[in-house]
Design a protein around this motif. Structure first.
Motif, PDB file in Angstrom:
ATOM      1  N   PHE A 248       0.860  -1.183   0.000  1.00  0.00           N
ATOM      2  CA  PHE A 248       0.000   0.000   0.000  1.00  0.00           C
ATOM      3  C   PHE A 248       0.897   1.234   0.000  1.00  0.00           C
ATOM      4  CE2 PHE A 248      -2.306  -3.460   1.775  1.00  0.00           C
ATOM      5  CZ  PHE A 248      -3.661  -3.234   1.590  1.00  0.00           C
TER       6      PHE A 248
ATOM      7  N   GLU B 204     -11.725  -3.329  -2.971  1.00  0.00           N
ATOM      8  CA  GLU B 204     -12.554  -2.422  -2.172  1.00  0.00           C
ATOM      9  C   GLU B 204     -12.351  -2.685  -0.685  1.00  0.00           C
ATOM     10  OE1 GLU B 204     -14.535   0.197  -2.842  1.00  0.00           O
ATOM     11  OE2 GLU B 204     -13.758   0.079  -4.878  1.00  0.00           O
TER      12      GLU B 204
ATOM     13  N   ASN C  52      -9.375   1.636 -11.498  1.00  0.00           N
ATOM     14  CA  ASN C  52     -10.024   2.411 -10.440  1.00  0.00           C
ATOM     15  C   ASN C  52     -11.404   1.839 -10.144  1.00  0.00           C
ATOM     16  OD1 ASN C  52      -8.231   4.787 -11.970  1.00  0.00           O
ATOM     17  ND2 ASN C  52      -8.220   4.893  -9.736  1.00  0.00           N
TER      18      ASN C  52
ATOM     19  N   PHE D 260      -5.702   0.611  -8.338  1.00  0.00           N
ATOM     20  CA  PHE D 260      -5.354  -0.773  -8.028  1.00  0.00           C
ATOM     21  C   PHE D 260      -4.424  -1.270  -9.133  1.00  0.00           C
ATOM     22  CE2 PHE D 260      -9.531   0.127  -6.259  1.00  0.00           C
ATOM     23  CZ  PHE D 260      -9.342  -0.223  -4.935  1.00  0.00           C
TER      24      PHE D 260
ATOM     25  N   LYS E  63      -9.138  -1.090   0.262  1.00  0.00           N
ATOM     26  CA  LYS E  63      -9.335   0.354   0.334  1.00  0.00           C
ATOM     27  C   LYS E  63     -10.021   0.737   1.644  1.00  0.00           C
ATOM     28  CE  LYS E  63     -12.047   4.064  -1.824  1.00  0.00           C
ATOM     29  NZ  LYS E  63     -12.945   4.425  -2.950  1.00  0.00           N
ATOM     30  N   ASN E  64     -11.060  -0.015   2.012  1.00  0.00           N
ATOM     31  CA  ASN E  64     -11.794   0.274   3.249  1.00  0.00           C
ATOM     32  C   ASN E  64     -10.914   0.119   4.478  1.00  0.00           C
ATOM     33  OD1 ASN E  64     -14.081   0.765   1.740  1.00  0.00           O
ATOM     34  ND2 ASN E  64     -14.955  -1.268   2.054  1.00  0.00           N
TER      35      ASN E  64
ATOM     36  N   TYR F 247      -9.387   9.833  -0.313  1.00  0.00           N
ATOM     37  CA  TYR F 247      -8.579   8.640  -0.579  1.00  0.00           C
ATOM     38  C   TYR F 247      -9.284   7.768  -1.623  1.00  0.00           C
ATOM     39  CZ  TYR F 247      -6.002   4.293   0.054  1.00  0.00           C
ATOM     40  OH  TYR F 247      -5.245   3.155  -0.165  1.00  0.00           O
ATOM     41  N   ASN F 248      -8.721   7.708  -2.800  1.00  0.00           N
ATOM     42  CA  ASN F 248      -9.303   6.941  -3.905  1.00  0.00           C
ATOM     43  C   ASN F 248      -8.173   6.280  -4.686  1.00  0.00           C
ATOM     44  OD1 ASN F 248     -11.270   5.938  -5.659  1.00  0.00           O
ATOM     45  ND2 ASN F 248     -11.023   7.682  -7.042  1.00  0.00           N
ATOM     46  N   PRO F 249      -7.661   5.160  -4.184  1.00  0.00           N
ATOM     47  CA  PRO F 249      -6.459   4.565  -4.764  1.00  0.00           C
ATOM     48  C   PRO F 249      -6.682   3.906  -6.112  1.00  0.00           C
ATOM     49  CG  PRO F 249      -7.395   3.070  -3.164  1.00  0.00           C
ATOM     50  CD  PRO F 249      -8.218   4.336  -3.093  1.00  0.00           C
TER      51      PRO F 249
END
Length: 288
Positions: A50, A180, A239, A207, A183-184, A203-205
């Motif tokens: 990450f 997801e 995304n 992948f 991300k969470n 925060y919107n990574p």
């Protein structure tokens, strides 16, 4: 969150060291979660990391809040690591083979935080192809399905789910894509800190999945492809994970068929040449 530029990452053989590309191949991302399956000629390794925006975390919350977040994130990643460990242990218990046991056939690193690379995660290293197959079934490059090419060209294409888009259960009959959930878990790591909701919501990574191997005959539909140190890297960058797939195509010349064809052509050519020579010789003899 603050934008930054990352080099396409290639992991060193050592499971605890991260190195960047020597080539200047760059992707501009905000934040990202990186998953790599590295299938080498003698071993297979898995990496999950990450990104950590050090400067943004410090600017938005200060050093103390950043350390709280990092501690929470490390704990959440440790949960993921233990899930992988338990799944491997369960496979071993069901069919124990001494050479494939954990810490022998497969090595799992602790959660590693590299401040220099701005990454936190862990590695799983299988010491041989047979160890990887023991835990995961068939090899990524070991498909023996029907040839989709011809007698000279072997070709087989297979399509599977992007690892980040594989659904996992979260209880009560509900599922979400693996990415997801990851991300969470990062968002949950802000719990107990004083970071603002606007910053957390930003925060919107991306992948990033990297399938790497030393085989040039494996083609893919990856978004980015490059070769580094005799290893071919295939990057899928997503995304939106819903229904995302990846395609691997094995494609190479059937050398045995080609050799037989060439030999047959040479022999037929030689035979025809001999016949022609005999006909010419016979005609000359008649004239005399």
């Amino acid at each position: 969150m603050k934008k930054f530029v990352i080099f396409l990452l290639i992991f060193a053989i050592c499971p605890f060291v991260l190195v960047g590309c020597d080539q200047k191949n760059e992707i501009e991302l905000d934040d990202y979660i990186f998953l790599n399956l590295d299938y080498q000629s003698d071993k297979v390794s898995f990496h999950l990391y990450f990104s950590v925006d050090e400067s943004g975390l410090s600017y938005q919350g200060g050093e103390i809040e950043k350390q709280k977040f990092l501690k929470n994130l490390e704990k959440n990643i440790e949960t993921i690591r233990m899930e992988y460990l338990f799944s491997l242990a369960l496979i071993y218990i069901q069919n124990p083979i001494e050479e494939y046991k954990i810490n022998s056939g497969v090595l799992i690193s602790p959660v590693i935080y590299s401040r220099e690379k701005g990454l936190i995660g862990f590695d799983i290293n299988y010491t041989s192809h047979s160890a990887y197959r023991y835990y995961h079934g068939s090899s990524p490059s070991g498909d023996t399905s029907k040839n989709q090419g011809n007698i000279f060209l072997y070709k087989h294409s297979s399509t599977g789910r992007n690892p980040f888009s594989v659904s996992i259960s979260i209880g009560q009959g509900q599922t979400i894509p693996t990415g997801e959930r990851y991300k969470n878990m990062v968002i949950e790591s802000f719990s107990g800190t004083n970071y603002g909701q606007e910053y957390i919501a930003s925060y919107n990574p991306s992948f990033v999945y990297d399938y790497s191997c030393p085989y040039s005959y494996i083609k893919t539909d990856a978004d980015v492809k490059l070769k580094q140190n005799n290893t071919y890297h295939n990057y899928w960058i997503e995304n939106d994970l819903e229904g995302k797939t990846i395609t691997l195509t094995l494609q190479y010349l059937n050398l045995f068929t080609c050799q037989v064809f060439i030999l047959a052509t040479v022999l037929i050519g030689a035979f025809v040449a001999i016949i022609i020579c005999k006909i010419i010789k016979k005609k000359r003899s008649k004239k005399r």
